[in-house]
Design a protein around this motif. Structure first.
Motif, PDB file in Angstrom:
ATOM      1  N   LEU A   1       4.734  -1.718  -9.538  1.00 13.09           N
ATOM      2  CA  LEU A   1       5.318  -2.126 -10.817  1.00 13.09           C
ATOM      3  C   LEU A   1       4.230  -2.352 -11.870  1.00 13.09           C
ATOM      4  O   LEU A   1       4.403  -2.000 -13.041  1.00 13.09           O
ATOM      5  CB  LEU A   1       6.141  -3.409 -10.642  1.00 13.09           C
ATOM      6  N   LEU A   2       3.110  -2.933 -11.448  1.00 12.21           N
ATOM      7  CA  LEU A   2       2.016  -3.147 -12.404  1.00 12.21           C
ATOM      8  C   LEU A   2       1.469  -1.809 -12.904  1.00 12.21           C
ATOM      9  O   LEU A   2       1.051  -1.701 -14.066  1.00 12.21           O
ATOM     10  CB  LEU A   2       0.900  -3.967 -11.759  1.00 12.21           C
ATOM     11  N   GLU A   3       1.470  -0.802 -12.045  1.00 11.77           N
ATOM     12  CA  GLU A   3       1.003   0.519 -12.475  1.00 11.77           C
ATOM     13  C   GLU A   3       1.978   1.139 -13.477  1.00 11.77           C
ATOM     14  O   GLU A   3       1.565   1.932 -14.326  1.00 11.77           O
ATOM     15  CB  GLU A   3       0.818   1.423 -11.258  1.00 11.77           C
ATOM     16  N   ILE A   4       3.249   0.798 -13.402  1.00 10.44           N
ATOM     17  CA  ILE A   4       4.200   1.238 -14.431  1.00 10.44           C
ATOM     18  C   ILE A   4       3.830   0.603 -15.772  1.00 10.44           C
ATOM     19  O   ILE A   4       3.861   1.249 -16.820  1.00 10.44           O
ATOM     20  CB  ILE A   4       5.643   0.853 -14.037  1.00 10.44           C
ATOM     21  N   GLY A   5       3.446  -0.666 -15.738  1.00  5.71           N
ATOM     22  CA  GLY A   5       3.056  -1.345 -16.969  1.00  5.71           C
ATOM     23  C   GLY A   5       1.767  -0.800 -17.545  1.00  5.71           C
ATOM     24  O   GLY A   5       1.612  -0.709 -18.764  1.00  5.71           O
ATOM     25  N   ASN A   6       0.831  -0.435 -16.694  1.00  8.86           N
ATOM     26  CA  ASN A   6      -0.437   0.151 -17.147  1.00  8.86           C
ATOM     27  C   ASN A   6      -0.797   1.288 -16.199  1.00  8.86           C
ATOM     28  O   ASN A   6      -1.431   1.062 -15.155  1.00  8.86           O
ATOM     29  CB  ASN A   6      -1.546  -0.903 -17.161  1.00  8.86           C
ATOM     30  N   PRO A   7      -0.408   2.532 -16.543  1.00  8.78           N
ATOM     31  CA  PRO A   7      -0.641   3.660 -15.627  1.00  8.78           C
ATOM     32  C   PRO A   7      -2.111   3.938 -15.344  1.00  8.78           C
ATOM     33  O   PRO A   7      -2.422   4.677 -14.411  1.00  8.78           O
ATOM     34  CB  PRO A   7       0.006   4.849 -16.369  1.00  8.78           C
ATOM     35  N   GLU A   8      -3.007   3.354 -16.149  1.00  6.15           N
ATOM     36  CA  GLU A   8      -4.431   3.549 -15.872  1.00  6.15           C
ATOM     37  C   GLU A   8      -4.870   2.800 -14.619  1.00  6.15           C
ATOM     38  O   GLU A   8      -5.884   3.128 -14.009  1.00  6.15           O
ATOM     39  CB  GLU A   8      -5.263   3.049 -17.069  1.00  6.15           C
ATOM     40  N   LEU A   9      -4.109   1.798 -14.255  1.00  6.13           N
ATOM     41  CA  LEU A   9      -4.426   1.052 -13.035  1.00  6.13           C
ATOM     42  C   LEU A   9      -4.085   1.907 -11.817  1.00  6.13           C
ATOM     43  O   LEU A   9      -3.050   2.570 -11.787  1.00  6.13           O
ATOM     44  CB  LEU A   9      -3.617  -0.251 -12.981  1.00  6.13           C
ATOM     45  N   LYS A  10      -4.938   1.877 -10.824  1.00  6.10           N
ATOM     46  CA  LYS A  10      -4.668   2.582  -9.563  1.00  6.10           C
ATOM     47  C   LYS A  10      -4.866   1.590  -8.420  1.00  6.10           C
ATOM     48  O   LYS A  10      -5.757   1.736  -7.587  1.00  6.10           O
ATOM     49  CB  LYS A  10      -5.585   3.796  -9.432  1.00  6.10           C
ATOM     50  N   LEU A  11      -4.011   0.589  -8.439  1.00 11.47           N
ATOM     51  CA  LEU A  11      -4.164  -0.534  -7.521  1.00 11.47           C
ATOM     52  C   LEU A  11      -3.782  -0.167  -6.096  1.00 11.47           C
ATOM     53  O   LEU A  11      -4.439  -0.568  -5.134  1.00 11.47           O
ATOM     54  CB  LEU A  11      -3.306  -1.709  -8.013  1.00 11.47           C
ATOM     55  N   ARG A  12      -2.693   0.607  -5.944  1.00 13.10           N
ATOM     56  CA  ARG A  12      -2.244   0.937  -4.590  1.00 13.10           C
ATOM     57  C   ARG A  12      -3.267   1.772  -3.833  1.00 13.10           C
ATOM     58  O   ARG A  12      -3.334   1.723  -2.603  1.00 13.10           O
ATOM     59  CB  ARG A  12      -0.909   1.678  -4.638  1.00 13.10           C
ATOM     60  N   ASP A  13      -4.064   2.546  -4.546  1.00 17.85           N
ATOM     61  CA  ASP A  13      -5.054   3.388  -3.868  1.00 17.85           C
ATOM     62  C   ASP A  13      -6.107   2.580  -3.136  1.00 17.85           C
ATOM     63  O   ASP A  13      -6.828   3.116  -2.289  1.00 17.85           O
ATOM     64  CB  ASP A  13      -5.739   4.311  -4.879  1.00 17.85           C
ATOM     65  N   LYS A  14      -6.218   1.300  -3.490  1.00 12.26           N
ATOM     66  CA  LYS A  14      -7.223   0.446  -2.850  1.00 12.26           C
ATOM     67  C   LYS A  14      -6.774  -0.038  -1.477  1.00 12.26           C
ATOM     68  O   LYS A  14      -7.564  -0.592  -0.718  1.00 12.26           O
ATOM     69  CB  LYS A  14      -7.517  -0.775  -3.732  1.00 12.26           C
ATOM     70  N   PHE A  15      -5.487   0.131  -1.179  1.00  9.57           N
ATOM     71  CA  PHE A  15      -4.967  -0.372   0.092  1.00  9.57           C
ATOM     72  C   PHE A  15      -4.426   0.791   0.916  1.00  9.57           C
ATOM     73  O   PHE A  15      -3.420   1.405   0.534  1.00  9.57           O
ATOM     74  CB  PHE A  15      -3.846  -1.389  -0.140  1.00  9.57           C
ATOM     75  N   ASN A  16      -5.085   1.096   2.015  1.00  2.00           N
ATOM     76  CA  ASN A  16      -4.652   2.208   2.850  1.00  2.00           C
ATOM     77  C   ASN A  16      -4.096   1.765   4.195  1.00  2.00           C
ATOM     78  O   ASN A  16      -3.250   2.443   4.774  1.00  2.00           O
ATOM     79  CB  ASN A  16      -5.829   3.168   3.091  1.00  2.00           C
ATOM     80  N   LEU A  17      -4.567   0.670   4.710  1.00  2.80           N
ATOM     81  CA  LEU A  17      -4.109   0.243   6.027  1.00  2.80           C
ATOM     82  C   LEU A  17      -3.233  -0.994   5.960  1.00  2.80           C
ATOM     83  O   LEU A  17      -2.244  -1.088   6.667  1.00  2.80           O
ATOM     84  CB  LEU A  17      -5.310  -0.029   6.935  1.00  2.80           C
ATOM     85  N   TYR A  18      -3.587  -1.932   5.115  1.00  2.00           N
ATOM     86  CA  TYR A  18      -2.772  -3.136   5.007  1.00  2.00           C
ATOM     87  C   TYR A  18      -2.977  -3.766   3.631  1.00  2.00           C
ATOM     88  O   TYR A  18      -4.000  -3.540   2.976  1.00  2.00           O
ATOM     89  CB  TYR A  18      -3.097  -4.156   6.111  1.00  2.00           C
ATOM     90  N   THR A  19      -1.991  -4.511   3.207  1.00  2.00           N
ATOM     91  CA  THR A  19      -2.034  -5.187   1.911  1.00  2.00           C
ATOM     92  C   THR A  19      -1.691  -6.652   2.128  1.00  2.00           C
ATOM     93  O   THR A  19      -0.613  -6.962   2.644  1.00  2.00           O
ATOM     94  CB  THR A  19      -1.029  -4.569   0.935  1.00  2.00           C
ATOM     95  N   ILE A  20      -2.605  -7.527   1.759  1.00  2.00           N
ATOM     96  CA  ILE A  20      -2.406  -8.960   1.946  1.00  2.00           C
ATOM     97  C   ILE A  20      -2.325  -9.621   0.572  1.00  2.00           C
ATOM     98  O   ILE A  20      -3.123  -9.299  -0.323  1.00  2.00           O
ATOM     99  CB  ILE A  20      -3.549  -9.541   2.790  1.00  2.00           C
ATOM    100  N   PRO A  21      -1.367 -10.516   0.369  1.00  2.00           N
ATOM    101  CA  PRO A  21      -1.164 -11.090  -0.969  1.00  2.00           C
ATOM    102  C   PRO A  21      -2.412 -11.661  -1.621  1.00  2.00           C
ATOM    103  O   PRO A  21      -2.632 -11.467  -2.819  1.00  2.00           O
ATOM    104  CB  PRO A  21      -0.105 -12.168  -0.711  1.00  2.00           C
TER     105      PRO A  21
END
Length: 677
Positions: free
Chosen positions: A282-302
């Motif tokens: 959702l944050l990437e929808i707000g700012n498509p320049e962000l590529k946050l999900r690409d930083k997490f490949n195996l697990y995502t912790i809050p």
């Protein structure tokens, strides 16, 4: 021509004109749709990042073709939409222009124009649709919804850990959609992504199905005060709010996309596709320049999500701490004088009356004490429903407090640390040690997340939450390393007893550990030699072989066991006192299950008594666990495990340890270095 004939003639002409006009209009619309589709392809919109963000496409992590992470078929217009963004693009454009069916006119079902407002907004900005060719729809449901939200800002929320719920061991993330200024923040709405699970599923079932993606995950919207009540008051979890530097337009894009996601679900996985991961989309929808999900490949912790967002330059506008009910109570108790604390605790335990609280001191101090009592009452009510008598005492305190015209304690600095101050959730550890079996080298890896000796800032002090940890060891006399210990799940929750409540602490571990085995050389093993002696074989010939086998058989061997253990008890601690020197002591009893290839009984389940204690000051921490296992109930010797350790934190993500281990027939000491990531 007669009048009736004229009337029929005009009707036929009108019908012909309407039909020809309708057909002409249809042809015109179809032709224009083709123009829009061709233009979309010429602009490569099917490959555009924003289009793929709207469809939740992601490149494969290892191999295969890109596909959408959305798993509900209703999210796609094209039957091939999950795997083919081009097909979904062309069908979406066509769907916007189709005539609505009756259910779509009265909005019991949503026409694509009303179902995908953000898709339409973006495609219209790229293709400039002719609005005269679109069906005339009001989309009242969406307009009422978005007007109620009135999105102007977005906050990332971190709810701290809740050790009594397996789904919340790592904390939780949600988004808050802020509306225009002038309205209380608690009246805003929060976006939550969570697994939908049957209420009768056990914690163990929930854990395993959550690991395997056995639950669907849905986005939902709640009034923020509802989530505050749930996290702050009912579960006593602190909330950290991070206001993002997103414009009102970007905030509206996020909200509109949340509306689109109401028609679908995502398979929920505890470790990767979880509450935190999908909020990043959702944050990437707000700012498509962000590529946050690409930083997490195996697990995502809050907590890692919070750190990642903070790393993005200029993304955080400001931070706010919203203490839980228990944290507010700790703050109020901390600012009381010692005699005032004794009065408050005495009243809460029924040893003093309300008049005893108010017999001395000034109005301001009375206000502080009564406020502490009221928070303690609210905290107790969150744990157990009050009786009518207790309710009456609570109301009496409220009445007395209303008579005192002094303000409550001003807002205080947090007595806990925000998640970004914690070490990384993953850890590599290398060590070298000496033991009863000789020297050894050790390598350990832990994807998540915190143990008893780790630095506690950003985590629950003196707690352990580990998933899929493994320790590999190679003794110098060995050719290959073996597993010294490992855990699928290990949890140590030490909730201290205090004058207000007596929570139960617990320890749970399932995985593998190592121990020494020293079998008895019994009569059955000796019988062949006694038989040989009786038959006249010279003792000189059989004694050396006999003694050699006896010595080998009585030698202690180190073996790897299947391990399952759990204990419960009470903890005493000064955590939450505000002191820089913290200590804790916990005594627990329970059981330990052990199985290996030696015990003929298979799994042994023995009673266990355990102590977990430690203290910390600055970058130093000392810890000790001592466990005693009663395997003598099976005729074996009892076993024990004592593990002292000292840790020095050299930076946020490095630490040095000196640790020991004492077991029956075995001792060791080692030095290790840990690096967090």
């Amino acid at each position: 021509m007669k009048p009736i004939q004229i009337k029929v003639f005009l009707s036929i002409i009108s019908l012909l004109l309407f039909t020809s006009g309708f057909l002409f209009s249809q042809e015109t619309t179809s032709a224009q749709i083709q123009v829009y589709q061709d233009a979309a392809l010429s602009k490569n919109l099917d490959s555009a990042r924003y289009w793929k963000l709207l469809l939740h496409y992601r490149d494969p992590r290892f191999f295969g073709k890109p596909k959408s992470e959305a798993d509900g078929a209703d999210f796609f217009v094209s039957p091939d939409g999950k795997k083919d963004p081009k097909a979904e693009l062309l069908e979406t454009i066509r769907a916007f222009f189709r005539d609505p069916i009756p259910d779509e006119i009265n909005e019991t079902k949503l026409h694509p124009l009303c179902k995908y407002p953000e898709r339409f907004r973006w495609l219209d900005s790229q293709l400039n649709f002719d609005k005269n060719l679109l069906p005339k729809l009001n989309c009242d449901r969406y307009k009422n919804w978005i007007n109620a939200l009135n999105p102007t800002s977005i906050k990332l929320i971190f709810a701290s850990f809740y050790l009594n719920n397996p789904a919340s061991l790592f904390g939780h993330n949600l988004l808050k959609i802020g509306s225009e200024a002038g309205q209380s923040e608690i009246l805003d709405y929060a976006v939550n992504f969570a697994a939908s699970s049957p209420p009768d599923d056990s914690a163990l079932t929930y854990t395993f199905k959550g690991l395997a993606g056995g639950y669907p995950g849905y986005f939902s919207i709640f009034p923020y005060y509802y989530k505050i009540n749930e996290y702050n008051d009912m579960e006593s979890r602190d909330l950290w709010e991070y206001e993002l530097n997103l414009s009102p337009e970007a905030s509206k894009r996020i909200a509109s996309h949340v509306w689109e996601l109401s028609s679908t679900y995502f398979d929920y996985f505890f470790f990767d596709e979880n509450c935190s991961y999908h909020l990043l989309s959702l944050l990437e929808i707000g700012n498509p320049e962000l590529k946050l999900r690409d930083k997490f490949n195996l697990y995502t912790i809050p907590s890692d999500t919070v750190k990642l967002v903070l790393e993005q330059e200029g993304l955080i506008r400001k931070k706010l701490y919203r203490p839980s009910l228990s944290s507010k109570l700790e703050q109020k108790i901390f600012h009381l004088e010692e005699n005032e604390k004794q009065k408050v605790f005495g009243y809460l335990n029924g040893e003093l009356e309300l008049k005893d609280i108010l017999e001395s001191g000034d109005g301001q101090r009375h206000a502080f004490m009564l406020d502490a009592i009221l928070d303690a009452d609210r905290y107790r009510q969150s744990l157990k429903k009050y009786t009518p008598e207790q309710e009456q005492k609570y109301r009496n305190v409220l009445i007395e407090r209303s008579k005192i015209n002094f303000p409550p304690l001003p807002e205080q600095k947090p007595m806990v640390s925000p998640p970004e101050e914690g070490h990384g959730s993953g850890r590599f550890k290398i060590g070298r040690g000496e033991s009863t079996l000789g020297g050894y080298s050790e390598f350990a890896i832990r994807p998540a997340y915190h143990d008893f000796l780790n630095y506690d800032n950003g985590f629950v002090p003196f707690s352990t939450i580990e998933y899929f940890s493994a320790v590999f060891r190679k003794y110098d006399f060995q050719k290959n390393p073996t597993i010294e210990e490992g855990s699928f799940v290990k949890i140590l929750s030490l909730s201290p007893v205090n004058p207000i409540s007596s929570p139960v602490s617990f320890f749970f571990d399932i995985g593998a550990d190592s121990s020494m085995i020293k079998p008895n050389f019994n009569f059955r093993k000796s019988s062949p030699y006694f038989l040989a002696t009786n038959q006249g074989v010279p003792l000189l010939l059989i004694q050396p072989e006999y003694q050699k086998e006896k010595d080998n058989y009585e030698k202690a061997y180190r073996v790897t066991n299947f391990n399952l253990e759990g204990t419960g008890g009470y903890t005493f601690s000064n955590v939450g006192s505000g002191s820089s020197f913290l200590w804790t002591f916990s005594f627990q009893v329970g059981a330990k299950g052990r199985a290996n290839g030696i015990y003929p009984e298979g799994l042994l389940v023995a009673p266990q008594a355990a102590i977990f204690t430690g203290c910390s000051y600055g970058n130093w921490k000392f810890g000790l666990s001592a466990q005693y296992f009663g395997f003598s109930i099976y005729g074996y010797k009892d076993d024990y495990k004592v593990t002292p350790g000292i840790r020095y934190r050299s930076s946020q993500n490095t630490e040095i340890r000196l640790e020991g281990k004492l077991q029956k027939y075995y001792e060791e000491a080692q030095v290790s270095v840990s690096i967090f990531f």
